[in-house]
Design an enzyme around this catalytic site. Structure first.
Site, PDB file in Angstrom:
ATOM      1  N   ARG A 131      84.235   8.454  21.103  1.00 26.11           N
ATOM      2  CA  ARG A 131      83.819   8.627  22.489  1.00 26.11           C
ATOM      3  C   ARG A 131      82.311   8.849  22.533  1.00 26.11           C
ATOM      4  O   ARG A 131      81.798   9.817  21.967  1.00 26.11           O
ATOM      5  CB  ARG A 131      84.554   9.814  23.115  1.00 26.11           C
ATOM      6  CG  ARG A 131      84.172  10.006  24.572  1.00 26.11           C
ATOM      7  CD  ARG A 131      84.803  11.237  25.194  1.00 26.11           C
ATOM      8  NE  ARG A 131      84.171  11.432  26.502  1.00 26.11           N
ATOM      9  CZ  ARG A 131      83.896  12.607  27.030  1.00 26.11           C
ATOM     10  NH1 ARG A 131      84.181  13.717  26.381  1.00 26.11           N
ATOM     11  NH2 ARG A 131      83.319  12.675  28.218  1.00 26.11           N
ATOM     12  N   HIS A 175      77.351  10.887  31.610  1.00 29.11           N
ATOM     13  CA  HIS A 175      77.419  12.191  30.965  1.00 29.11           C
ATOM     14  C   HIS A 175      76.124  12.949  31.268  1.00 29.11           C
ATOM     15  O   HIS A 175      75.370  13.304  30.366  1.00 29.11           O
ATOM     16  CB  HIS A 175      77.655  12.050  29.461  1.00 29.11           C
ATOM     17  CG  HIS A 175      78.240  13.283  28.825  1.00 29.11           C
ATOM     18  ND1 HIS A 175      79.332  13.243  27.984  1.00 29.11           N
ATOM     19  CD2 HIS A 175      77.888  14.588  28.900  1.00 29.11           C
ATOM     20  CE1 HIS A 175      79.604  14.467  27.563  1.00 29.11           C
ATOM     21  NE2 HIS A 175      78.736  15.306  28.106  1.00 29.11           N
ATOM     22  N   GLU A 220      83.051  15.718  33.131  1.00 30.86           N
ATOM     23  CA  GLU A 220      83.013  17.056  33.719  1.00 30.86           C
ATOM     24  C   GLU A 220      82.248  17.118  35.042  1.00 30.86           C
ATOM     25  O   GLU A 220      81.214  17.780  35.153  1.00 30.86           O
ATOM     26  CB  GLU A 220      82.440  18.050  32.718  1.00 30.86           C
ATOM     27  CG  GLU A 220      83.273  18.166  31.456  1.00 30.86           C
ATOM     28  CD  GLU A 220      82.817  19.270  30.523  1.00 30.86           C
ATOM     29  OE1 GLU A 220      81.711  19.817  30.735  1.00 30.86           O
ATOM     30  OE2 GLU A 220      83.561  19.604  29.594  1.00 30.86           O
ATOM     31  N   ASN A 345      89.033  18.047  28.949  1.00 33.40           N
ATOM     32  CA  ASN A 345      88.149  18.802  28.058  1.00 33.40           C
ATOM     33  C   ASN A 345      88.592  20.258  28.130  1.00 33.40           C
ATOM     34  O   ASN A 345      88.494  20.882  29.191  1.00 33.40           O
ATOM     35  CB  ASN A 345      86.688  18.696  28.506  1.00 33.40           C
ATOM     36  CG  ASN A 345      86.123  17.298  28.358  1.00 33.40           C
ATOM     37  OD1 ASN A 345      86.793  16.372  27.948  1.00 33.40           O
ATOM     38  ND2 ASN A 345      84.853  17.152  28.691  1.00 33.40           N
ATOM     39  N   TYR A 347      88.674  24.119  26.183  1.00 36.93           N
ATOM     40  CA  TYR A 347      88.169  25.008  25.143  1.00 36.93           C
ATOM     41  C   TYR A 347      88.826  26.392  25.178  1.00 36.93           C
ATOM     42  O   TYR A 347      88.994  27.008  24.147  1.00 36.93           O
ATOM     43  CB  TYR A 347      86.650  25.184  25.290  1.00 36.93           C
ATOM     44  CG  TYR A 347      85.864  23.933  25.002  1.00 36.93           C
ATOM     45  CD1 TYR A 347      85.240  23.742  23.769  1.00 36.93           C
ATOM     46  CD2 TYR A 347      85.751  22.932  25.953  1.00 36.93           C
ATOM     47  CE1 TYR A 347      84.518  22.582  23.507  1.00 36.93           C
ATOM     48  CE2 TYR A 347      85.031  21.767  25.702  1.00 36.93           C
ATOM     49  CZ  TYR A 347      84.421  21.603  24.473  1.00 36.93           C
ATOM     50  OH  TYR A 347      83.713  20.451  24.214  1.00 36.93           O
ATOM     51  N   GLU A 413      87.784  16.281  24.852  1.00 39.29           N
ATOM     52  CA  GLU A 413      86.946  17.251  24.137  1.00 39.29           C
ATOM     53  C   GLU A 413      87.747  18.508  23.841  1.00 39.29           C
ATOM     54  O   GLU A 413      88.512  18.983  24.679  1.00 39.29           O
ATOM     55  CB  GLU A 413      85.723  17.695  24.959  1.00 39.29           C
ATOM     56  CG  GLU A 413      84.603  16.709  25.061  1.00 39.29           C
ATOM     57  CD  GLU A 413      83.410  17.274  25.842  1.00 39.29           C
ATOM     58  OE1 GLU A 413      83.269  18.523  25.903  1.00 39.29           O
ATOM     59  OE2 GLU A 413      82.650  16.483  26.411  1.00 39.29           O
TER      60      GLU A 413
END
Length: 520
Positions: A131, A175, A220, A345, A347, A413
């Site tokens: 990616r 991005h 995002e 994404n 985390y 991600e």
């Protein structure tokens, strides 16, 4: 990458939101008590349950994609070479005091000149998906009009090399590096930017779409609109509530327009967006805290997903600021984009609770967004203070699967900052990073076993790189980069990940200090 400097709840700027907004009603503005009780109970029971068994080997589906993610501004460098225009991150990073230790992306990982080395790293890790993002100002220096052929050639060479290496080119079209010329004309708060974006998407699709099948429209959108236009710690550094609201609507319009532009040029293309998501848990079992967690989920996880897939904004706020967002008749139909997949994404998790009566009085924004948010103190922390909580991966994947009728999901991600460096023997023994990915992959496998249609996992990130406002102080990479020499060294986590990718399975690991209590 997700927000690295401040949490939404900690922003002093957000405290002025309610005072700035008219009390126009949000259609179906509040979640019903029954819906809140059901969703909140599910989240609460999941968070308090003993976590899954990580002691056995887990296999992944056949044809699963193993990948790593990067972003143009974070790795390419060559910020003003070969006809590239200035981006908002070029301007922002060059402003004194914006980036920790004065770092910039002028050179970064020098991937513009070393891209062959980077693809060799992808091959060495046995990855079958890479990616990467395309820099808009490298393609259209002024954000519209003339195309820079050297920019097209650069990305064309990367795509060809990846295909030759039997690696899927997984392209992110935006991005965060908006051409500065468009920012000077109003940036994302200016709804004309949506049309400029659709034109750019068409240019790239025509140039690369004969070889690229899988695309992400944005990375995002919540992150870059909030931190760039309200919080001000990311480019372009605005601190305007109105700019944030208008930018979010323009991006939703751009997502719909970009989707249609790409499909018009390449009908068979597979198109999605990579959304920053967190697993939200209520602080207690109370109805008020459950409702707070639902509102937080709606704002941070669904604000750019519901307009695309449902043609409406989610039930996040006490009232809907339609006037300030400049929503026109027919706009919500324009935001629709039947995405082929949802990129996640992920985390960490965050805890939400309802504000007290005193907090309602002390913080004006609580009348609009009545939620208090905080990181959980329970799990171990990474070098940058993020909680390691694998259950969050399972929970958000399952929730998105339930709420959107089991869509295709790509984990675009997930990763962790640990600043391990080479030892005396030159080896980077980053065992904490290995355990992070092991545990999050085990959580993902559990979601797949429960019916989630997950097609990939992409580690953030292939290389230690420029981490936005944190500069070069945080290392997320599977590969160590010496920024003085640009020498790349695969970390032990990269070697471990290569074995996982080759075998399409995750083996159990030893209990380490990085594993949350109750994991086994």
């Amino acid at each position: 990458m997700p927000l690295t400097r401040r949490q939404f709840a900690q922003s002093t700027l957000a405290a002025g939101i309610a005072a700035a907004l008219p009390a126009s009603l949000f259609p179906a503005c509040s979640v019903s008590s029954n819906a809140t009780r059901t969703a909140g109970s599910a989240a609460l029971s999941t968070s308090r349950a003993t976590q899954f068994d990580a002691s056995s080997e887990i296999a992944f589906p056949k044809n699963f994609f193993w990948g790593a993610s990067t972003a143009a501004y974070q790795i390419e460098g060559a910020w003003n070479e070969d006809g590239k225009g200035e981006s908002i991150w070029d301007r922002f990073a060059h402003a004194p005091g914006k980036i920790k230790n004065g770092g910039t992306g002028d050179i970064a990982c020098d991937s513009y000149h070393r891209w062959r080395e980077d693809i060799a790293l992808v091959q060495a890790m046995n990855l079958n998906s890479y990616r990467f993002s395309i820099s808009w100002p490298r393609i259209q220096p002024s954000g519209s009009g003339a195309i820079n052929p050297k920019g097209i050639d650069y990305y064309s060479r990367i795509v060809d090399a990846l295909l030759e290496a039997r690696v899927r080119p997984f392209v992110t079209l935006y991005h965060w590096d908006l051409p500065q010329t468009l920012e000077d004309a109003g940036g994302w708060p200016n709804r004309d930017t949506a049309s400029r974006y659709a034109d750019y998407v068409d240019v790239v699709a025509r140039a690369l779409g004969d070889r690229v099948s899988d695309w992400m429209l944005f990375n995002e959108p919540f992150a870059f609109t909030y931190v760039g236009y309200l919080d001000g710690t990311f480019a372009p550094g605005h601190t305007s509530i109105i700019d944030f609201l208008r930018a979010s609507h323009t991006v939703n319009l751009a997502q719909g327009a970009g989707f249609r532009a790409l499909k018009a040029t390449r009908p068979s293309a597979r198109v999605g967006t990579a959304f920053s998501m967190q697993s939200w848990e209520p602080a207690t079992d109370s109805d008020a805290d459950r409702l707070a967690a639902e509102r937080a989920h709606a704002l941070t996880n669904l604000w750019f997903l519901d307009p695309a897939l449902k043609g409406r904004y989610p039930e996040a706020l006490s009232f809907f600021p339609e006037t300030l967002m400049r929503i026109r008749s027919g706009d919500l139909e324009k935001t629709r984009a039947p995405l082929d997949f949802i990129g996640i994404n992920l985390y960490r998790r965050t805890i939400a609770r309802a504000p007290t009566a005193i907090e309602h009085i002390a913080h004006a924004q609580k009348w609009l967004f009545p939620v208090m948010m905080a990181d959980s103190p329970q799990g171990p922390k990474t070098s940058n203070g993020w909680e390691v909580w694998p259950q969050a991966m399972h929970d958000i994947v399952m929730r998105i699967s339930r709420e959107f009728n089991h869509p295709q999901i790509e984990v675009t991600e997930s990763g962790c900052a640990y600043n391990d460096g080479p030892g005396p023997n030159g080896i980077i023994n980053d065992t904490d990073r290995i355990e992070y990915h092991r545990q999050y992959l085990q959580a993902l496998a559990r979601a797949i076993a429960e019916g989630a249609d997950v097609r990939s996992y992409h580690a953030w990130t292939l290389l230690d790189n420029f981490e936005w406002a944190e500069g070069y102080t945080q290392r997320f990479g599977l590969t160590y980069v010496d920024f003085k020499t640009q020498q790349r060294t695969i970390k032990e986590s990269g070697r471990w990940y290569a074995k996982v990718a080759a075998e399409n399975r995750v083996e159990p690991g030893p209990l380490t200090r990085s594993q949350p209590e109750g994991l086994l």
